[in-house]
Design a protein around this motif. Structure first.
Motif, PDB file in Angstrom:
ATOM      1  N   GLN A   1       0.921  -1.406   0.075  1.00  0.00           N
ATOM      2  CA  GLN A   1      -0.132  -0.038   0.025  1.00  0.00           C
ATOM      3  C   GLN A   1       0.905   1.293  -0.062  1.00  0.00           C
ATOM      4  OE1 GLN A   1       0.515  -1.949   2.631  1.00  0.00           O
ATOM      5  NE2 GLN A   1       1.046  -0.622   4.213  1.00  0.00           N
ATOM      6  N   ALA A   2       2.153   1.300   0.187  1.00  0.00           N
ATOM      7  CA  ALA A   2       2.866   2.401   0.322  1.00  0.00           C
ATOM      8  C   ALA A   2       3.123   2.974  -0.978  1.00  0.00           C
ATOM      9  CB  ALA A   2       4.355   1.834   0.823  1.00  0.00           C
ATOM     10  N   TYR A   3       3.047   2.509  -2.070  1.00  0.00           N
ATOM     11  CA  TYR A   3       2.703   3.151  -3.389  1.00  0.00           C
ATOM     12  C   TYR A   3       1.636   2.788  -4.304  1.00  0.00           C
ATOM     13  CZ  TYR A   3       7.663   4.356  -3.670  1.00  0.00           C
ATOM     14  OH  TYR A   3       9.233   5.074  -3.389  1.00  0.00           O
ATOM     15  N   GLU A   4       1.127   4.106  -4.901  1.00  0.00           N
ATOM     16  CA  GLU A   4       0.062   3.880  -5.726  1.00  0.00           C
ATOM     17  C   GLU A   4       0.575   4.615  -6.940  1.00  0.00           C
ATOM     18  OE1 GLU A   4      -3.498   4.504  -8.012  1.00  0.00           O
ATOM     19  OE2 GLU A   4      -2.117   5.834  -7.221  1.00  0.00           O
ATOM     20  N   PRO A   5       0.546   3.759  -8.073  1.00  0.00           N
ATOM     21  CA  PRO A   5       0.963   4.291  -9.514  1.00  0.00           C
ATOM     22  C   PRO A   5       0.607   5.737  -9.872  1.00  0.00           C
ATOM     23  CG  PRO A   5       0.104   2.122  -9.463  1.00  0.00           C
ATOM     24  CD  PRO A   5      -0.310   2.665  -8.481  1.00  0.00           C
ATOM     25  N   LYS A   6      -0.686   5.928  -9.829  1.00  0.00           N
ATOM     26  CA  LYS A   6      -1.128   7.521 -10.446  1.00  0.00           C
ATOM     27  C   LYS A   6      -0.428   8.491  -9.398  1.00  0.00           C
ATOM     28  CE  LYS A   6      -5.513   6.096 -12.485  1.00  0.00           C
ATOM     29  NZ  LYS A   6      -6.872   6.331 -12.469  1.00  0.00           N
ATOM     30  N   ASP A   7      -0.489   8.057  -7.956  1.00  0.00           N
ATOM     31  CA  ASP A   7      -0.058   9.165  -6.899  1.00  0.00           C
ATOM     32  C   ASP A   7       1.611   9.278  -7.217  1.00  0.00           C
ATOM     33  OD1 ASP A   7      -0.254  10.369  -4.134  1.00  0.00           O
ATOM     34  OD2 ASP A   7       1.326   9.281  -3.998  1.00  0.00           O
ATOM     35  N   THR A   8       2.336   8.255  -7.394  1.00  0.00           N
ATOM     36  CA  THR A   8       3.619   8.232  -7.680  1.00  0.00           C
ATOM     37  C   THR A   8       3.851   9.074  -9.042  1.00  0.00           C
ATOM     38  OG1 THR A   8       3.793   6.064  -6.543  1.00  0.00           O
ATOM     39  CG2 THR A   8       5.947   6.993  -8.117  1.00  0.00           C
ATOM     40  N   LEU A   9       2.840   8.881 -10.063  1.00  0.00           N
ATOM     41  CA  LEU A   9       3.253   9.775 -11.353  1.00  0.00           C
ATOM     42  C   LEU A   9       3.052  10.953 -11.157  1.00  0.00           C
ATOM     43  CD1 LEU A   9       3.827   9.891 -14.286  1.00  0.00           C
ATOM     44  CD2 LEU A   9       1.239   9.428 -14.370  1.00  0.00           C
ATOM     45  N   VAL A  10       2.199  11.494 -10.154  1.00  0.00           N
ATOM     46  CA  VAL A  10       1.956  13.028  -9.838  1.00  0.00           C
ATOM     47  C   VAL A  10       3.193  13.501  -9.042  1.00  0.00           C
ATOM     48  CG1 VAL A  10       0.465  14.393  -8.467  1.00  0.00           C
ATOM     49  CG2 VAL A  10      -0.488  12.492 -10.057  1.00  0.00           C
ATOM     50  N   SER A  11       3.623  12.772  -8.125  1.00  0.00           N
ATOM     51  CA  SER A  11       4.711  13.058  -7.439  1.00  0.00           C
ATOM     52  C   SER A  11       5.996  13.350  -8.413  1.00  0.00           C
ATOM     53  CB  SER A  11       5.360  12.141  -6.541  1.00  0.00           C
ATOM     54  OG  SER A  11       4.131  12.032  -5.339  1.00  0.00           O
ATOM     55  N   LEU A  12       5.998  12.434  -9.443  1.00  0.00           N
ATOM     56  CA  LEU A  12       7.320  12.736 -10.452  1.00  0.00           C
ATOM     57  C   LEU A  12       7.103  13.957 -11.330  1.00  0.00           C
ATOM     58  CD1 LEU A  12       7.858   9.037 -11.487  1.00  0.00           C
ATOM     59  CD2 LEU A  12       9.155  10.249  -9.923  1.00  0.00           C
ATOM     60  N   LEU A  13       5.785  14.280 -11.477  1.00  0.00           N
ATOM     61  CA  LEU A  13       5.320  15.339 -12.467  1.00  0.00           C
ATOM     62  C   LEU A  13       5.591  16.760 -11.494  1.00  0.00           C
ATOM     63  CD1 LEU A  13       2.562  13.945 -14.542  1.00  0.00           C
ATOM     64  CD2 LEU A  13       4.997  14.453 -15.255  1.00  0.00           C
TER      65      LEU A  13
END
Length: 321
Positions: free
Chosen positions: A31-43
């Motif tokens: 649960q530590a990573y969520e793909p869409k959330d991680t993508l937003v963080s990278l952007l």
């Protein structure tokens, strides 16, 4: 002035550590990573880098102009580096504290707190609008004291590099002596929490001693005693990048537009959650209500992971805090 940016050299290490943590999370904490959330963080990180290139020159020009009025000429002596680093970290504590206690600054800083996940990619959620708030002015006393703007910039870069690794749940606690002096994942998890006990605590960048000195320190409780809820009091509920970046500016300007004239400036400068009619709650009000519940032996239920907190939101329907 030296053309050296330590953060640019650290980027490959940032990427490698994020990938390593992803592998750890796959087996130990899915649960530590969520793909869409991680993508937003990278952007967020990419946009922040571009914004720094476009707007950072203004702050540098202000520092160079102010340097002409310095009280002393400290120069590039070896002993000046650790002194500058410590004083810059003290500056960071105060600019960070203002970032939570004034809505003008919070409109920019809220970006960093907008994820409901806490991992190394969250560290990349850096603001695009920080230069617009003029928060860099907090460093002017160092310039006027005689520290060269280049030295301050390099120390600030190393400060930012240090803060990257503390955005993780993979590390529980560091040795006791280290926890007493330095900012750590445990201390910074508290800072990113929305639990009433933890709101607006642990502002430190590198040295947690500032929080201990100025009365804003809060230790992390055992997870079985009080699970941490991350994010902002009124969660975004969206992975829209532009909304994540600008939502608080939109909410603040809307409040100023609708407010009576005598209260407009307060919606700009007072703490997030303040309202002239008492219809919202600041972090101090949320904490006070929670403390009263504790005193009477009652406690609000902890919502499930990813759900909005059970307390009243600080923000109105179009505002997060």
């Amino acid at each position: 002035m030296p053309d050296f940016d330590p953060v640019s050299y650290a980027i490959p290490a940032f990427v490698a550590l994020v990938l390593i943590e992803m592998l750890w999370a796959r087996w130990r904490s899915p649960q530590a990573y969520e793909p869409k959330d991680t993508l937003v963080s990278l952007l967020f990180g990419l946009g922040s880098t571009i914004a720094g290139l476009l707007l950072g020159g203004f702050a540098l020009a202000v520092f160079i102009a102010a340097y002409e009025f310095r009280l002393f000429t400290i120069g590039w002596e070896w002993w000046a580096w650790p002194v500058c680093f410590v004083l810059d970290d003290l500056k960071y504590y105060w600019v960070h504290r203002f970032g939570h206690r004034s809505r003008w600054f919070w409109a920019s800083h809220v970006n960093h707190h907008s994820s409901q996940h806490y991992n190394l990619s969250t560290a990349l959620r850096q603001t695009w609008t920080g230069a617009f708030t003029l928060g860099f002015a907090f460093a002017l006393p160092l310039v006027l004291l005689g520290f060269h703007p280049g030295m301050i910039a390099i120390c600030g870069g190393f400060n930012l590099i240090y803060q990257f690794w503390i955005h993780t749940e993979a590390i529980d606690r560091m040795p006791r002596w280290f926890e007493a002096v330095m900012n750590t994942p445990s201390h910074h998890r508290v800072h990113h929490a929305t639990n009433p006990r933890y709101l607006d605590r642990n502002y430190a960048g590198v040295f947690i001693v500032w929080d201990r000195m100025f009365g804003t320190f809060e230790p992390e409780r055992p997870r079985e005693e009080e699970p941490i809820r991350y994010g902002i009091v009124k969660q975004l509920g969206s992975f829209n990048l532009l909304w994540a970046v600008f939502h608080e500016w939109v909410g603040m300007l809307g409040d100023i537009w609708r407010a009576p004239w005598k209260h407009k400036l307060s919606y700009l400068l007072r703490e997030p959650g303040w309202s002239h009619d008492g219809s919202r709650e600041t972090s101090d009000m949320i904490r006070a209500r929670w403390q009263e519940q504790q005193a009477h032996g009652t406690q609000e239920p902890v919502p499930p992971e990813g759900a909005p907190p059970a307390q009243k939101p600080i923000a109105g329907p179009r505002r997060a805090a």
